[in-house]
Design an enzyme around this catalytic site. Structure first.
Site, PDB file in Angstrom:
ATOM      1  N   CYS B  53      68.887  42.435  27.557  1.00 59.47           N
ATOM      2  CA  CYS B  53      67.528  42.861  28.252  1.00 59.47           C
ATOM      3  C   CYS B  53      67.605  43.924  29.282  1.00 59.47           C
ATOM      4  CB  CYS B  53      67.672  41.486  29.026  1.00 59.47           C
ATOM      5  SG  CYS B  53      66.087  41.513  30.204  1.00 59.47           S
ATOM      6  N   THR B  55      67.301  43.710  32.484  1.00 61.62           N
ATOM      7  CA  THR B  55      68.038  43.402  33.451  1.00 61.62           C
ATOM      8  C   THR B  55      69.708  43.601  33.353  1.00 61.62           C
ATOM      9  OG1 THR B  55      66.606  41.500  33.949  1.00 61.62           O
ATOM     10  CG2 THR B  55      68.764  41.132  34.550  1.00 61.62           C
ATOM     11  N   HIS B  58      70.466  47.103  34.024  1.00 55.97           N
ATOM     12  CA  HIS B  58      70.597  47.450  35.410  1.00 55.97           C
ATOM     13  C   HIS B  58      72.078  46.849  35.987  1.00 55.97           C
ATOM     14  CE1 HIS B  58      66.719  48.329  36.177  1.00 55.97           C
ATOM     15  NE2 HIS B  58      65.947  47.194  35.641  1.00 55.97           N
ATOM     16  N   CYS B 108      67.187  23.214  39.789  1.00 51.49           N
ATOM     17  CA  CYS B 108      67.859  22.206  40.171  1.00 51.49           C
ATOM     18  C   CYS B 108      67.363  20.714  40.284  1.00 51.49           C
ATOM     19  CB  CYS B 108      67.940  22.650  41.644  1.00 51.49           C
ATOM     20  SG  CYS B 108      66.440  22.228  42.716  1.00 51.49           S
TER      21      CYS B 108
END
Lengths: 360, 360, 360, 360
Positions: B53, B55, B58, B108
């Site tokens: 990705c 991301t 990065h 969560c």
């Protein structure tokens, strides 16, 4: 000059009292103007009361925005009420003698937005008192499509401010409200109205934020649960604390201030809504990634009022007694007090000021 | 202890292949890592394919964002598919041998957002490969609540990119699409996917905007009706002309670029929607008054995928044949080609690159 | 006085061809009628093609509904296209020579529904060819507010059926479609159109249900994934099986049949939507508890078309090539074939029949 | 028998007080039952107060519905509050000593509805006190996922009726409310609660309809603007007159009565919403064409409560003081008064009756 309402003889084409931006530069001039003509679809209204909007102050002061938008000579004014004096030949429902106010976004009905029901977002919109002659005068002319008939139980000073109250109703009701928590940034008249609308619509908690203690007090009188002074209080911390760290479900931006928008995003719960009405004077820097994307926020640009959905709901809230905006109307003056009203409004020591003809 | 997958040889509680950010700084290291343990609610998946990705780039490059967010040592990777190898004692539905992928926002279930169904906006979200050990490895562990079972008809390389495809589906379907006009800014893999989703959902016209001709060509293969090169074409003018001056009904921002956001607002019809997925690297200046408020725009921050509404709709679009994303998957390589894949992706000469274990 | 159309010879204020319900009882009469006058806001259209709706059949046959609603003499007909011949003095946008069709719900613009944008739900609606003179004639008159200008690329026979196609678009797009599963009950022309609209809007799977094999075949040509014959197939079982027991996300009722509504609820997923367009001839028994309440269903009454949101989206779907309704238009005849067309339509052996003037 | 809360020594596996449907047929039996076991994800709650729902009356009376649904032996009861006595090994948030109530729709989390966030429409739902052992007992066991922790400021008798109040909140807030007009048909406790919720959410006008003067009086105390007795008043005429002939914007059906549904449609404005919560005992005849289709109505089946969106909003309305339901809670009795409470409720002379353990 003989101006008559329904019962008397016809109106002569005479002259009238008006406040005019006669030429570029600050100030308005008290003039004697010709009574405006009305076309076949128009309604001519004898103005009985008006109010001065923030937009009007910009025009009076002749700031950059006014310079770029306004073409003098112009009679400003778009918050008003009055009695219908005459109607054009094709007017269907409105009658002389009707007590009315008006939607000030005069829409074309023909553009892509209008043809899909987004009349308030008309691409060719003309705003009363901005793009065409307004209501700081004995008479104002608007098309019948923009006329709103008033219930007799609506008091005069409230009738005069249906335009800004409608902004507040539109903004506050642009998403679910009941049982949710809100922050309102900016407690000018529309911000205060919005506090009242939120509370009347079941908002569980409303924080009001401003830097003017007088305005905060008005917000409190409209039902705000928490008052926060921008300079004296830790705005973000206070709101987060009060909401158990979750933040508010909705944020209403009524100030146009960069700081308010920044703080407003900070206190927004994930998935919350941001409804923007306050007009920033210049582009603002926004941390789009953090504040909008990761937060899953929905940011709504709010403009005008739904025509006439907002108006029906506004009227119903007023008539039911659910919404009482009188605390915000701090002054009722006469038309001859126009300059004093401008000064008072500029000073920040007033809420909404209504100017009534009869007190002239 | 010998844990078996359905078909392969037994997995020992031993070690595995992984790519790791071992310490702050650029690059990843090929390591032999311990096979991760799984708790009672977890599912351990033998990864068969993954993708890289933006991301992940990065993280590899160790830019400012990575420096602030990532705590090495970390195995990145969150776009993957595989076969369930073992399940915890409280796992209810998932079985060893199931072919799966996963929702990478590990929520969560307890926060204000989660308890109101906004699982993708969980306040305590942990992102796979960012906040916890990811999928660039032989095995990855995720809770059962995040597992998505794959239909046997979904091809391997498409299974590996359900995460970014889900972003595109979420963004494109965040409002009405059929019979409407759109502009997609940014034609990386997610932008190209979004073009395909829009067209499969009945978008009448889609303009694709990028500065990379290879990406524009991929967008065309996904169905874009108009290709606009940021530097060579008059983007705003072209889109307004093509829409009769009205602008597009929706704008999808998939680039994170300041210019794209600016142009995107310029071409938006009054009352239109803006769906923001691309992450700007820094705060952006926005002319809030002109672009959002007067335009009556709705700006949506889009994050992750609806769990699992987006997934059901994504699967249905794929299985029905309405949506074919294979043009965007330009390369299928082996795991040993990891560094080459990173280079290729960085170069802008690839669409989506899938790395398959079997080609290792 | 000689009024000209764009191309043809001058129209005298004379007489015209028309089919009329001249008195209570079955049948229509071919008459020579006076050309209708047009008011200042009206548009007079030289009809070039029309189609016969199910409503028209009721009027021809003079059933109970027709008897209670229609006041002869009346020229029926509301599905049409033509060329503007003349316009009233206050008409703003439409010009003689424009190729047009029209929205047949002539709304008042003044009632509570209209003033909130629900024009299609106008309380004082007048339906063309039902409450006022219709389009089975050389000329028809409608107010400009109801005129829809046609793109030159829209073929004549499609232009003539924008009214029923708009019903289908309105019904199909009354909720999310892309990546979802649907059942359409009733495969008359509108049902078949709706199948096409659903598929063009990304529906993942559409079951079409009818008892007429010809109509089922048309539904198949419009893209239906599953054809179910009411008498020969186990409708409910088949749909539940095909959806893994979950049922469909949406059900479109286009038949007005009690059995269809009953089966339709049975195959609806919990939380699904039911969009009702087909008009039952009498009250129906509904197991409200089981079918609506426990299922958490949303049942929408669909009427007319959004003015003009539906029209814009319909046009865009047609022009983009996403939607091709030509398979449903099984016959194109001439006006002199009117009675034959009625018979054909009654027989159930046709889809949509368009009658073109030039073939007269 | 020694039952202890958090501070004391562990609970022994003893016996408890309960009211049981021991066998098919009318009545409940006072029994000494084993304290129920709790699984690892469960919470065992010492009940301190409960209320008797209409559903419970059906079970007591053993009507046709009860006969078809209930499998004795069963402890009914699903409106309750209490203190957590113990929690299973995998319970994350709830602690012994917590003051709680619970969502009584025990959802699977795995079906198509649940996986898309429609937990209240779970296809495998188990209802407490209907499909599994309920709360008319010293102890009740529910999974942690269904536990709602109570704010200390919520009074005991209100805590005991969160389930029916949540029905009212869900129904009333299923669409816009502020500034709109409503009719509520059926003024049992949930109908009266709904009147209060509507008014707290800014409804401008609420008509309450019932045939029981005591219930109408309770509706009045909850804020109803107009009380209409089904037999003595001209319900339809009165509501149409009061709304200027337009009808109400929303209708809430809380009675399950055929006549209410019929009248309710008659008084609905075009485009209005109908929210159905009251369960009719048999299929009803509906004039679908007139009431739903031509009216453009949206009819919503309402079931349970949004988990937990409804709960958050309910709590916020209560804590803010916007909503005060105490007028509806007409009686607070002890557990030993169970039979008396049943009689009282059957008689129609009570609103909501809460039975408190301490008064036993």
């Amino acid at each position: 000059m003989a101006v008559r309402t329904q019962k008397g003889p016809p109106v002569t084409q005479g002259t009238m009292w008006a406040m005019e931006k006669s030429a570029p530069g600050p100030g308005l001039t008290r003039i004697t103007a010709p009574i405006p003509n009305a076309g076949p679809k128009d309604v001519r209204i004898r103005v009985t009361a008006f109010a001065i909007c923030g937009t009007d102050l910009h025009i009076v002061e002749w700031d950059r925005w006014a310079e770029s938008r306004i073409r003098p000579p112009l009679i400003p004014g778009h918050e008003f009420t009055g009695i219908v004096e005459s109607v054009g030949s094709e007017v269907a429902l409105v009658r002389p003698g009707d007590r009315v106010t008006g939607e000030t976004h005069i829409y074309c009905g023909l553009c892509y937005a209008c043809r899909r029901g987004l009349l308030h977002l008309c691409k060719n919109v003309q705003i009363l008192g901005v793009d065409r002659q307004g209501a700081f005068a004995d008479f104002v002319v608007i098309p019948e499509q923009n006329v709103w008939k008033l219930d007799p139980k609506i008091p005069e000073e409230i009738a005069a401010v249906h335009d800004p109250l409608g902004n507040a109703v539109h903004t506050a009701l642009a998403g679910p409200v009941a049982g949710l928590r809100f922050a309102v940034f900016g407690c000018g008249p529309i911000g205060c109205f919005a506090v009242g609308v939120l509370k009347s619509a079941g908002a569980a908690w409303v924080a009001a934020v401003d830097k003017n203690p007088i305005r905060l007090e008005l917000a409190e009188r409209m039902g705000a649960d928490k008052l926060l002074h921008v300079e004296r209080d830790a705005v973000v911390r206070s709101i987060l604390d009060a909401t158990g760290g979750d933040g508010v479900d909705g944020m209403l931006e009524m100030s146009g201030s960069a700081g308010a928008l920044r703080d407003g995003f900070e206190v927004l719960a994930n998935g919350g809504r941001v409804s923007l009405l306050g007009i920033p004077s210049k582009p603002l820097e926004i941390d789009v990634a953090k504040e909008i994307i990761f937060r899953g926020a929905t940011v709504q640009g709010i403009n005008g009022r739904w025509i006439f959905d907002t108006w029906y709901r506004m009227e119903a809230l007023l008539l039911s007694g659910k919404l009482d905006i009188r605390p915000v109307i701090t002054h009722v003056l006469g038309w001859d007090d126009f300059n004093q009203a401008v000064e008072l409004q500029r000073s920040g020591k007033a809420g909404k000021i209504v100017l009534v003809r009869d007190r002239r």
